[in-house]
Design an enzyme around this catalytic site. Structure first.
Site, short mmCIF file in Angstrom:
data_model
loop_
_atom_site.label_atom_id
_atom_site.label_comp_id
_atom_site.label_asym_id
_atom_site.label_seq_id
_atom_site.Cartn_x
_atom_site.Cartn_y
_atom_site.Cartn_z
N GLY A 14 72.62 51.43 64.15
CA GLY A 14 72.18 50.26 64.91
C GLY A 14 70.91 50.45 65.71
CB SER A 20 67.70 49.49 69.33
OG SER A 20 67.22 48.53 68.42
CB ILE A 21 71.42 50.04 73.38
CG1 ILE A 21 71.10 48.89 74.35
CG2 ILE A 21 72.34 51.07 74.03
CD1 ILE A 21 72.30 48.09 74.81
CG ASP A 69 75.66 44.85 55.28
OD1 ASP A 69 76.50 44.71 56.19
OD2 ASP A 69 75.11 43.90 54.71
CB VAL A 70 79.19 47.57 59.26
CG1 VAL A 70 78.48 48.82 59.76
CG2 VAL A 70 78.76 46.33 60.05
CB ALA A 100 77.93 36.59 67.42
CE1 TYR A 162 77.22 39.25 74.99
CE2 TYR A 162 79.57 39.73 75.12
CZ TYR A 162 78.29 40.09 74.75
OH TYR A 162 78.08 41.30 74.12
CE LYS A 169 79.53 43.82 72.21
NZ LYS A 169 79.13 44.82 71.21
CB ILE A 198 69.41 46.39 77.83
CG1 ILE A 198 70.11 47.24 78.90
CG2 ILE A 198 68.12 47.06 77.36
CD1 ILE A 198 70.59 48.60 78.42
CB SER A 202 71.36 41.98 69.72
OG SER A 202 71.34 42.62 68.50
#
Ligand code: NDP
Length: 261
Positions: A14, A20-21, A69-70, A100, A162, A169, A198, A202
């Site tokens: 990811g 990106s985190i 690709d998950v 999402a 959210y 989550k 952050i 996304s």
């Protein structure tokens, strides 16, 4: 000594770009001497990722990358087989993957349709279980492997806009506890990091994201937003032997915002 990652290989799933985190985590692991393998979802993501990964310290060789690709069981199986060849064993997995439909990241939660619900839960929650199971079955995980995923406070509480991702989550956080319990007897640890808002690709999909950051700046104990590097150092700790007694945990790296009522 505990933070020494030499001879440890970690899969990072990811990293879309330098915001990106996952990239914040990769940089910290790289500094600690870990060997990193990156996964990407689509061929078109691979080129940018390769360029980024080349910024890391070991410039003498091409960074290791696998496609995954998950949403595809076939991709997961192929990635695990590739990882077996490339690494033999993994000391850690960083799952920094979520998606999402942004039509349902604002306004009324109840508007979500069946397909968007299934997609968000599949990519953002089920994928963590799927990759861990496949890696464990292939004996890819080291005995004391540490597996982490990224979550957000919206999985515990209602956070404006959210919505659908909050529900995903919640499922992810619950998965962490069930996985930790299941794999604990083998020595494998499973934890989550709940990051503060952050500004990433996304995050841009979440309605009124700037407002979430402003709330943190105004109300969080530290009165500032969290950085991906701060998430990175916490990930480093959780992936290291220093955290050998921690599993099934959800550590908040959010400037303390989660304690504010
Ligand atoms: P990014 O957009 O940078 O990273 C999200 C990653 O998910 C991308 O690399 C994307 O890959 C990947 N991804 C999406 N769909 C798939 C798929 N089908 N298969 C494989 N990979 C996929 O955003 P963040 O760094 O913000 O997000 C990382 C994690 O951190 C997520 O779980 C997010 O929910 C979480 N988080 C983020 C916060 C924030 O404020 N930013 C706060 C708290 C948690 P690609 O682009 O190639 O599709």
């Amino acid at each position: 000594m505990y933070l020494n990652f030499e001879n440890k290989t970690v899969l990072i799933m990811g990293v879309a770009n330098k915001r990106s985190i996952g990239w914040g985590i990769a940089k910290e692991l790289d500094k600690a001497g870990a060997k990193l393998i990156f996964s990407y979802s689509k061929e078109r993501s691979a080129k940018g990722l390769l360029k980024l990964a080349l910024e890391l310290s070991d410039l003498n060789k091409e960074p290791d990358m696998v496609k995954c690709d998950v949403t595809s069981d076939e991709d997961i199986a192929t990635a695990v087989a590739d990882l077996k060849v490339k690494a033999g064993q993994l000391s850690g997995i960083v799952h920094s993957v979520a998606f999402a439909n942004k039509d349902f990241l604002g306004d009324a939660y109840s508007a979500v349709d069946r397909a968007s619900f299934a997609q968000a839960l599949d990519i953002s929650a089920y994928s963590f279980t799927a990759i861990i199971r496949a890696a464990h079955q292939a004996e890819l995980l080291a005995d004391n492997a540490s597996l982490i995923t990224l979550t957000y406070l919206g999985g515990e509480r209602v956070i404006q806009n959210y919505n659908l991702m909050g529900v995903a989550k919640a499922a992810l956080e619950s998965s962490v506890r069930y996985l930790a319990n299941e794999y604990g007897p083998t020595g494998i640890r499973v934890n989550a990091i709940s990051a503060g808002p952050i500004r990433t690709l996304s995050a841009r999909g979440v309605g009124n994201f700037s407002e979430s950051q402003k709330m943190v700046e105004e109300r969080a104990p530290l009165r500032r937003v969290t950085t991906s590097e701060e998430v990175g150092t916490t990930a480093l700790f959780l992936l290291s032997d220093m955290a050998s007694g921690i599993t099934g945990e959800n550590i908040h790296v959010d400037s303390g915002y989660h304690i504010i009522g």
